[in-house]
Design a protein around this motif. Structure first.
Motif, PDB file in Angstrom:
ATOM      1  N   SER A   1       4.387  -3.498   4.851  1.00 30.71           N
ATOM      2  CA  SER A   1       3.215  -2.797   4.361  1.00 30.71           C
ATOM      3  C   SER A   1       1.999  -3.695   4.368  1.00 30.71           C
ATOM      4  O   SER A   1       2.094  -4.906   4.515  1.00 30.71           O
TER       5      SER A   1
ATOM      6  N   HIS B   1       7.862   1.771   1.570  1.00 29.18           N
ATOM      7  CA  HIS B   1       7.850   1.054   2.843  1.00 29.18           C
ATOM      8  C   HIS B   1       7.922  -0.432   2.579  1.00 29.18           C
ATOM      9  O   HIS B   1       7.066  -0.981   1.878  1.00 29.18           O
TER      10      HIS B   1
ATOM     11  N   LEU C   1       0.822  -1.207   0.000  1.00 27.30           N
ATOM     12  CA  LEU C   1       0.000   0.000   0.000  1.00 27.30           C
ATOM     13  C   LEU C   1       0.855   1.255   0.000  1.00 27.30           C
ATOM     14  O   LEU C   1       0.549   2.230  -0.690  1.00 27.30           O
ATOM     15  N   ASN C   2       1.907   1.253   0.819  1.00 27.79           N
ATOM     16  CA  ASN C   2       2.693   2.456   1.034  1.00 27.79           C
ATOM     17  C   ASN C   2       3.958   2.452   0.174  1.00 27.79           C
ATOM     18  O   ASN C   2       4.777   1.547   0.289  1.00 27.79           O
TER      19      ASN C   2
END
Lengths: 107, 122
Positions: free
Chosen positions: B107, B104, B100-101
């Motif tokens: 996640s 990162h 999602l991020n």
């Protein structure tokens, strides 16, 4: 490894009812928890991330709460398309782990 | 729109090898960690591996470390899972998954491939 325990394993409910699902972590994961919905034969879908943020396109009847070790997913009023299996997942520590799932079935 | 297209599953004998691939589109592939998650028949979800956006960092669940290898080719927007020394307990649907991020490694997953079935049996 952080163990996520979901309860109950199965819920039998009717459309329109309010449902609360639980996910408990074996140690604090702050707010690093997500909820997913999975229907038979489909890939999971992200509902909630960071414990309480709805993912893009998720209806407002889905809400999440909690921090530390205890988390809740609430569906305010069950729609027919909400009958599915729900999983929680933590991203606080490696390995990433999922809970065992809660099946929400039609009563 | 984001798309993840899995390929490479099938039937393999115990001790054999298999390579899964996943082609991503509709997003800046190199900005996102990519993961593989599997689901044994009738069972829950199990994260097995993640690779960072640059490919410099990889992570594995203990049960596959040393047997599976994740890799990516950002020039082709693809991620691979090379599996060897396969066991009956590796039988599952394998999902390619996008973090999602951006940037990162740890996640959540906001997009999943369609899944590919790997069956380990003689």
């Amino acid at each position: 490894e952080i163990v996520l325990t979901q309860s109950p394993a199965t819920l039998s409910l009717s459309p329109g009812e309010r449902v609360t699902l639980s996910c408990r972590a074996s140690q604090s994961i702050r707010s690093f928890l997500a909820w997913y919905q999975q229907k038979p034969g489909q890939a999971p879908r992200l509902l909630i991330y960071d414990a309480s943020n709805r993912a893009t396109g998720i209806p407002a009847r889905f809400s999440g709460s909690g921090s530390g070790t205890d988390f809740t997913l609430t569906i305010s009023s069950l729609e027919p398309e909400d009958f599915a299996v729900y999983y929680c997942q933590q991203r606080s520590n490696w390995p990433l782990t999922f809970g065992g799932g809660t099946k929400v079935e039609i009563k | 729109e984001v798309q993840l297209l899995n390929s490479g599953g099938g039937l393999v004998q115990p001790g054999g090898s298999l390579r899964l691939s996943c082609a991503g589109s509709g997003f800046t592939f190199s900005s996102y960690a990519m993961s593989w998650v599997r689901q044994a028949p009738g069972k829950g979800l199990e994260w097995i591996s993640t690779i960072s956006g640059t490919g410099d960092s990889t992570y594995y669940i203990d049960s596959v470390r040393g047997r599976f290898a994740i890799s990516r080719d950002n020039s082709k927007s693809t991620v691979h899972l090379q599996m060897k020394s396969l066991r009956a307990e590796d039988t599952a649907t394998y999902y390619c998954a996008k973090g999602l991020n951006p940037l990162h490694d740890t996640s959540y997953i906001d997009w999943w491939g369609q899944g590919t079935l790997v069956t380990v049996s003689s």
